[in-house]
Design a protein around this motif. Structure first.
Motif, PDB file in Angstrom:
ATOM      1  N   UNK A   1      60.737  22.177  -3.382  1.00  0.00           N
ATOM      2  CA  UNK A   1      60.679  23.369  -4.047  1.00  0.00           C
ATOM      3  C   UNK A   1      62.109  23.514  -4.911  1.00  0.00           C
ATOM      4  N   UNK A   2      63.039  22.665  -4.418  1.00  0.00           N
ATOM      5  CA  UNK A   2      64.513  22.695  -5.151  1.00  0.00           C
ATOM      6  C   UNK A   2      64.126  21.811  -6.196  1.00  0.00           C
ATOM      7  N   UNK A   3      63.363  20.949  -6.455  1.00  0.00           N
ATOM      8  CA  UNK A   3      62.960  20.101  -7.542  1.00  0.00           C
ATOM      9  C   UNK A   3      62.229  20.898  -8.453  1.00  0.00           C
ATOM     10  N   UNK A   4      61.454  21.803  -8.015  1.00  0.00           N
ATOM     11  CA  UNK A   4      60.505  22.403  -8.850  1.00  0.00           C
ATOM     12  C   UNK A   4      61.441  23.228  -9.738  1.00  0.00           C
ATOM     13  N   UNK A   5      62.269  23.958  -9.066  1.00  0.00           N
ATOM     14  CA  UNK A   5      63.255  24.905  -9.569  1.00  0.00           C
ATOM     15  C   UNK A   5      64.091  24.277 -10.700  1.00  0.00           C
ATOM     16  N   UNK A   6      64.276  23.031 -10.631  1.00  0.00           N
ATOM     17  CA  UNK A   6      65.051  22.095 -11.462  1.00  0.00           C
ATOM     18  C   UNK A   6      64.298  21.720 -12.704  1.00  0.00           C
ATOM     19  N   UNK A   7      62.836  22.033 -12.615  1.00  0.00           N
ATOM     20  CA  UNK A   7      61.863  21.601 -13.784  1.00  0.00           C
ATOM     21  C   UNK A   7      61.493  20.059 -13.507  1.00  0.00           C
ATOM     22  N   UNK A   8      60.714  19.710 -12.853  1.00  0.00           N
ATOM     23  CA  UNK A   8      60.478  18.195 -12.818  1.00  0.00           C
ATOM     24  C   UNK A   8      59.751  17.688 -13.921  1.00  0.00           C
ATOM     25  N   UNK A   9      60.260  16.542 -14.135  1.00  0.00           N
ATOM     26  CA  UNK A   9      59.634  15.728 -15.388  1.00  0.00           C
ATOM     27  C   UNK A   9      58.869  14.746 -14.810  1.00  0.00           C
ATOM     28  N   UNK A  10      59.087  13.881 -13.591  1.00  0.00           N
ATOM     29  CA  UNK A  10      58.475  13.127 -13.141  1.00  0.00           C
ATOM     30  C   UNK A  10      58.634  13.201 -11.548  1.00  0.00           C
ATOM     31  N   UNK A  11      57.914  12.940 -10.554  1.00  0.00           N
ATOM     32  CA  UNK A  11      58.146  12.815  -9.141  1.00  0.00           C
ATOM     33  C   UNK A  11      57.213  11.810  -8.508  1.00  0.00           C
ATOM     34  N   UNK A  12      57.863  11.010  -7.676  1.00  0.00           N
ATOM     35  CA  UNK A  12      57.479  10.017  -7.042  1.00  0.00           C
ATOM     36  C   UNK A  12      57.856  10.333  -5.289  1.00  0.00           C
ATOM     37  N   UNK A  13      56.850  10.447  -4.558  1.00  0.00           N
ATOM     38  CA  UNK A  13      56.852  10.575  -3.063  1.00  0.00           C
ATOM     39  C   UNK A  13      56.243   9.464  -2.420  1.00  0.00           C
ATOM     40  N   UNK A  14      57.104   8.481  -1.384  1.00  0.00           N
ATOM     41  CA  UNK A  14      56.547   7.488  -0.790  1.00  0.00           C
ATOM     42  C   UNK A  14      56.721   7.633   0.587  1.00  0.00           C
ATOM     43  N   UNK A  15      55.759   7.740   1.078  1.00  0.00           N
ATOM     44  CA  UNK A  15      55.706   7.953   2.741  1.00  0.00           C
ATOM     45  C   UNK A  15      56.094   6.765   3.252  1.00  0.00           C
ATOM     46  N   UNK A  16      56.820   6.681   4.430  1.00  0.00           N
ATOM     47  CA  UNK A  16      57.083   5.277   5.103  1.00  0.00           C
ATOM     48  C   UNK A  16      55.924   4.228   5.365  1.00  0.00           C
ATOM     49  N   UNK A  17      56.143   3.029   5.006  1.00  0.00           N
ATOM     50  CA  UNK A  17      55.030   2.075   5.324  1.00  0.00           C
ATOM     51  C   UNK A  17      54.933   1.892   6.782  1.00  0.00           C
ATOM     52  N   UNK A  18      53.951   1.129   7.142  1.00  0.00           N
ATOM     53  CA  UNK A  18      53.868   0.511   8.664  1.00  0.00           C
ATOM     54  C   UNK A  18      55.069  -0.545   8.847  1.00  0.00           C
ATOM     55  N   UNK A  19      55.555  -1.006   7.868  1.00  0.00           N
ATOM     56  CA  UNK A  19      56.855  -1.968   8.088  1.00  0.00           C
ATOM     57  C   UNK A  19      57.653  -1.020   8.613  1.00  0.00           C
ATOM     58  N   UNK A  20      58.103   0.074   7.721  1.00  0.00           N
ATOM     59  CA  UNK A  20      59.216   0.959   8.138  1.00  0.00           C
ATOM     60  C   UNK A  20      59.117   1.519   9.686  1.00  0.00           C
ATOM     61  N   UNK A  21      57.668   1.821   9.806  1.00  0.00           N
ATOM     62  CA  UNK A  21      57.532   2.312  11.285  1.00  0.00           C
ATOM     63  C   UNK A  21      57.820   1.339  12.390  1.00  0.00           C
ATOM     64  N   UNK A  22      57.429  -0.026  12.221  1.00  0.00           N
ATOM     65  CA  UNK A  22      57.769  -1.061  12.953  1.00  0.00           C
ATOM     66  C   UNK A  22      59.108  -1.077  13.135  1.00  0.00           C
ATOM     67  N   UNK A  23      59.916  -1.179  12.101  1.00  0.00           N
ATOM     68  CA  UNK A  23      61.283  -1.242  12.159  1.00  0.00           C
ATOM     69  C   UNK A  23      62.202  -0.242  12.981  1.00  0.00           C
TER      70      UNK A  23
END
Length: 316
Positions: free
Chosen positions: A273-295
């Motif tokens: 929501x804060x990013x939308x208020x700043x007017x998004x040009x591009x957005x990439x959201x990366x959920x944690x991988x299984x590697x990250x869950x393992x770590x």
């Protein structure tokens, strides 16, 4: 079998070898028709658990049920309902691949011949060659074809793609998906975390003979952090100090703001929501991988018991 009754039901499972405690109160539940990832480095107890499930060794204490039965007391009957693939397949060197498939098929309680022929073609296996002339990868293909062609209700796969090239790994993944669609249950133990991530409905990560976390990838990701990279027209107001936000870096470049941060899943909507208020040009959201869950489950280091396989190897 009822969809509500686990195919594999393990509670407070313990196994000692002399003074070595291989399993120390392990809990594991595998539901009918699911692919269940079983993860942990050497010394964590995976192989011991599988050997107990197969009725090859007896538990010291705890409850173990396979299709509601004790695998130690009823191994012969249960083996007709499952198929097993090890990571280091031992076959009869004087037999051909096709002859080995016949022998293995007899132990699996029945084979779908049409599916077996299809699998031989998909895995590019020459069944006329003798086992002594096969590479490690081709020996692994024999075990996989035999298991995937079996009229089995449960597949126990322990490092099943060991020795396979990437193309054959993709073929394996597709075959597992097809068997799951047929209602077959799969316990998948693998150190190729991308393979588990691509296939598993749920995952159990074990350490020192105990499960440290169990759940779907979506459930497990709630306990780790998501990475966000956004380019906005204006600077996002209050982003750096917002709840759940960490490692926040905002830099101006070419008249825009490049923002990178990690965030707890529960606070992601507010940050977006804060990013939308700043007017998004591009957005990439990366959920944690299984590697990250393992770590996340294992922390920063492995102890001496677990150094037989380094964390780098476990997450390759």
């Amino acid at each position: 079998m009822s969809r509500s009754v686990p195919v594999i039901h393990v509670r407070d499972l313990r196994k000692t070898f002399g003074k070595v405690r291989a399993l120390d109160g392990l809990d594991l539940s595998v539901r009918p028709g699911e692919v269940h990832g079983f993860l942990g480095p050497n010394g964590s107890g995976k192989s011991t658990t599988i050997r107990i499930l197969l009725g090859l060794i007896r538990a010291t204490a705890g409850r173990v049920e396979l299709f509601g039965a004790d695998p130690w007391r009823e191994a012969a009957g249960l083996h007709g309902r499952l198929a097993y693939v090890a990571g280091d397949v031992a076959l009869w060197p004087g037999l051909t691949g096709g002859q080995c498939l016949d022998v293995l098929g007899a132990t699996h309680g029945g084979v779908d011949r049409r599916r077996r022929d299809d699998l031989i073609a998909r895995f590019d296996l020459d069944p006329a060659k003798r086992i002594r002339d096969y590479s490690k990868g081709n020996r692994q293909k024999v075990a996989l074809v035999a298991a995937l062609a079996a009229e089995a209700e449960l597949l126990i796969l322990d490092e099943p793609t060991s020795g396979l090239d990437p193309l054959m790994e993709q073929a394996f993944q597709q075959c597992v998906r097809e068997r799951r669609e047929d209602g077959v249950t799969v316990l998948l133990s693998s150190h190729i975390l991308g393979e588990v991530e691509a296939l598993a409905d749920r995952v159990s990560i074990i350490r020192r003979g105990r499960a440290v976390t169990t759940g779907s990838l979506a459930e497990l990701r709630r306990h780790t952090r998501t990475s966000v990279h956004a380019v906005t027209i204006a600077e996002p107001e209050g982003l750096a100090g917002a709840p759940g936000v960490a490692d926040c870096v905002c830099e101006r470049a070419d008249g825009r703001v490049d923002a990178r941060f990690t965030i707890d899943a529960e606070h992601l909507d507010a940050a977006i929501g804060r990013l939308h208020a700043a007017r998004i040009h591009t957005l990439t959201v990366t959920p944690p991988s299984l590697d990250a869950l393992f770590l996340h489950a294992y922390g920063e280091t492995l102890d001496a018991r677990e150094t037989g396989e380094t964390l780098a190897e476990a997450t390759r």
